[in-house]
Design a protein around this motif. Structure first.
Motif, PDB file in Angstrom:
ATOM      1  N   GLU A  16       0.819  -1.212   0.000  1.00 49.28           N
ATOM      2  CA  GLU A  16       0.000   0.000   0.000  1.00 49.28           C
ATOM      3  C   GLU A  16       0.855   1.266   0.000  1.00 49.28           C
ATOM      4  OE1 GLU A  16      -2.846   0.053   3.104  1.00 49.28           O
ATOM      5  OE2 GLU A  16      -4.089  -1.541   2.243  1.00 49.28           O
ATOM      6  N   SER A  17       1.949   1.249   0.747  1.00 53.63           N
ATOM      7  CA  SER A  17       2.788   2.452   0.861  1.00 53.63           C
ATOM      8  C   SER A  17       4.060   2.377   0.019  1.00 53.63           C
ATOM      9  CB  SER A  17       3.173   2.677   2.332  1.00 53.63           C
ATOM     10  OG  SER A  17       3.869   1.557   2.856  1.00 53.63           O
ATOM     11  N   TYR A  18       4.228   1.287  -0.709  1.00 54.99           N
ATOM     12  CA  TYR A  18       5.452   1.105  -1.489  1.00 54.99           C
ATOM     13  C   TYR A  18       5.506   2.097  -2.649  1.00 54.99           C
ATOM     14  CZ  TYR A  18       9.048  -1.135  -4.343  1.00 54.99           C
ATOM     15  OH  TYR A  18      10.174  -1.385  -5.085  1.00 54.99           O
ATOM     16  N   LYS A  19       6.686   2.716  -2.850  1.00 52.50           N
ATOM     17  CA  LYS A  19       6.884   3.652  -3.947  1.00 52.50           C
ATOM     18  C   LYS A  19       7.840   3.038  -4.962  1.00 52.50           C
ATOM     19  CE  LYS A  19       6.100   7.801  -1.159  1.00 52.50           C
ATOM     20  NZ  LYS A  19       6.655   9.103  -0.693  1.00 52.50           N
ATOM     21  N   PRO A  20       7.383   2.784  -6.181  1.00 55.76           N
ATOM     22  CA  PRO A  20       8.244   2.182  -7.198  1.00 55.76           C
ATOM     23  C   PRO A  20       9.460   3.054  -7.498  1.00 55.76           C
ATOM     24  CG  PRO A  20       5.949   2.094  -7.876  1.00 55.76           C
ATOM     25  CD  PRO A  20       6.003   2.982  -6.673  1.00 55.76           C
ATOM     26  N   ALA A  21      10.586   2.424  -7.743  1.00 55.94           N
ATOM     27  CA  ALA A  21      11.818   3.138  -8.077  1.00 55.94           C
ATOM     28  C   ALA A  21      12.684   2.243  -8.942  1.00 55.94           C
ATOM     29  CB  ALA A  21      12.570   3.529  -6.801  1.00 55.94           C
ATOM     30  N   SER A  22      13.537   2.848  -9.752  1.00 57.50           N
ATOM     31  CA  SER A  22      14.426   2.088 -10.616  1.00 57.50           C
ATOM     32  C   SER A  22      15.362   1.215  -9.787  1.00 57.50           C
ATOM     33  CB  SER A  22      15.239   3.037 -11.497  1.00 57.50           C
ATOM     34  OG  SER A  22      14.406   3.710 -12.417  1.00 57.50           O
ATOM     35  N   THR A  23      15.763   0.088 -10.352  1.00 51.95           N
ATOM     36  CA  THR A  23      16.582  -0.870  -9.608  1.00 51.95           C
ATOM     37  C   THR A  23      17.764  -1.355 -10.430  1.00 51.95           C
ATOM     38  OG1 THR A  23      15.364  -2.822 -10.380  1.00 51.95           O
ATOM     39  CG2 THR A  23      14.539  -1.724  -8.399  1.00 51.95           C
ATOM     40  N   VAL A  24      18.828  -1.719  -9.722  1.00 51.84           N
ATOM     41  CA  VAL A  24      19.986  -2.403 -10.300  1.00 51.84           C
ATOM     42  C   VAL A  24      19.980  -3.830  -9.785  1.00 51.84           C
ATOM     43  CG1 VAL A  24      22.506  -2.569 -10.250  1.00 51.84           C
ATOM     44  CG2 VAL A  24      21.416  -0.354 -10.606  1.00 51.84           C
ATOM     45  N   ASN A  25      20.074  -4.785 -10.700  1.00 57.15           N
ATOM     46  CA  ASN A  25      20.005  -6.197 -10.345  1.00 57.15           C
ATOM     47  C   ASN A  25      21.172  -6.950 -10.974  1.00 57.15           C
ATOM     48  OD1 ASN A  25      16.917  -6.370  -9.353  1.00 57.15           O
ATOM     49  ND2 ASN A  25      17.048  -5.053 -11.144  1.00 57.15           N
ATOM     50  N   LEU A  26      21.674  -7.945 -10.275  1.00 59.56           N
ATOM     51  CA  LEU A  26      22.787  -8.749 -10.766  1.00 59.56           C
ATOM     52  C   LEU A  26      22.330 -10.198 -10.917  1.00 59.56           C
ATOM     53  CD1 LEU A  26      25.771  -9.087 -11.496  1.00 59.56           C
ATOM     54  CD2 LEU A  26      26.244  -9.376  -9.045  1.00 59.56           C
ATOM     55  N   ILE A  27      22.546 -10.758 -12.120  1.00 60.49           N
ATOM     56  CA  ILE A  27      22.133 -12.114 -12.436  1.00 60.49           C
ATOM     57  C   ILE A  27      23.311 -12.876 -13.028  1.00 60.49           C
ATOM     58  CG2 ILE A  27      20.596 -13.536 -13.850  1.00 60.49           C
ATOM     59  CD1 ILE A  27      18.997 -12.082 -11.851  1.00 60.49           C
ATOM     60  N   SER A  28      23.427 -14.139 -12.693  1.00 54.79           N
ATOM     61  CA  SER A  28      24.421 -15.007 -13.313  1.00 54.79           C
ATOM     62  C   SER A  28      23.783 -15.745 -14.475  1.00 54.79           C
ATOM     63  CB  SER A  28      24.966 -16.012 -12.291  1.00 54.79           C
ATOM     64  OG  SER A  28      25.866 -16.912 -12.898  1.00 54.79           O
TER      65      SER A  28
END
Length: 297
Positions: free
Chosen positions: A124-136
């Motif tokens: 309900e209170s979460y604010k979307p924001a850009s993310t950096v993710n690391l995947i193998s």
């Protein structure tokens, strides 16, 4: 029934989370989907209570979870039932109104997403924001809007990830690339994904051949900026990068990693209104370890 675009974005985020990414893209997809009337598939047949209780820890309990599917294909992986499309927001409202409902399970078969009351409150209170993710792994296996190809200036295929992408996409990619008249170092051009069904597009960028000059840094940074700008122009919300210039082009891995992360985060700060989930997909353990250390620092 046609799959909702926001439900597809959630499905992609769940897949990438299962490959080792973090959960923030999943929360982004949920929140943006709810804001845009995301449609999901729910069981239809008089809502068989035994079907719902299939996902409780205690089969003798009156409590249950509501199973929700992002697509008909996801439902077909398990127990058959009739489905109908509903706004996810209405399913959440129904879950909250029933004292015996513990929440929602999204895509129950395999690695599912459990939205219990605590997570629903956080959402309900979460604010979307850009993310950096690391995947193998390889960008070819990612479920994103755009995968990035570390191409050469001809755009006609080569070795490494360039050759692997052309092979996976099929000969029609080469036909399309011939019409682009090549690409300069630091620039980026976009094509269809062709036979790669897990992405909408391929963004081709040409990294610098390392010479140790300041121009190398500028060119490599421009690769990431221009790819992100093309994704933004297409209104995409997810993109997967391989290592650029760190193979036969000889760019030192630690320096290239710093440029990739710094440029991406700077792009985020310049586009605060945009939510972009960026995946750095490293093929070797050495690359992964360097990125992991840099992201944590």
């Amino acid at each position: 029934m046609e799959q909702d675009n926001f439900a597809k974005a959630l499905e992609n985020a769940l897949f990438n989370w299962g490959k080792g990414g973090n959960s923030k893209p999943v929360m982004n997809s949920l929140k943006l989907g709810l804001a845009n009337n995301m449609q999901v598939f729910v069981p239809f047949e008089d809502t068989d209570i035994n079907y719902l209780r299939l996902y409780t820890n205690n089969q003798n309990s009156e409590d249950y979870f509501i199973p929700v599917f992002t697509s008909e294909e996801q439902q077909k992986k398990g127990k058959a039932t009739s489905l109908k499309m509903q706004p996810l927001s209405k399913v959440i409202e129904a879950a909250k109104c029933n004292e015996h409902c513990n929440g929602i399970l999204i895509n129950p078969w395999g690695k599912n997403l459990q939205l219990n009351s605590n997570i629903l409150n956080i959402l309900e209170s979460y604010k979307p924001a850009s993310t950096v993710n690391l995947i193998s792994g390889s960008v070819i296996d990612m479920q994103v809007d755009a995968i990035v190809n570390a191409a050469n200036s001809t755009l006609l295929g080569g070795g490494g990830i360039d050759g692997a992408i052309h092979k996976a996409a099929g000969p029609t990619l080469l036909t399309e690339c011939r019409r682009l008249n090549g690409c300069r170092t630091g620039e980026a051009k976009i094509t269809g994904a062709h036979n790669i069904k897990t992405a909408k597009s391929i963004i081709h960028t040409v990294g610098p051949i390392y010479s140790g000059t300041e121009q190398d840094k500028i060119d490599l940074s421009n690769c990431y900026k221009n790819c992100l700008n093309l994704a933004l122009k297409k209104k995409y919300s997810s993109i997967a990068f391989p290592g650029i210039s760190t193979g036969v082009y000889g760019y030192p891995l630690e320096e290239a990693t710093e440029i990739a992360l710094t440029t991406t985060r700077q792009w985020f700060s310049e586009h605060p209104e945009i939510v972009m989930d960026v995946y750095f997909v490293m093929f070797t353990q050495k690359e992964y370890a360097v990125y992991e250390k840099a992201i944590k620092s």
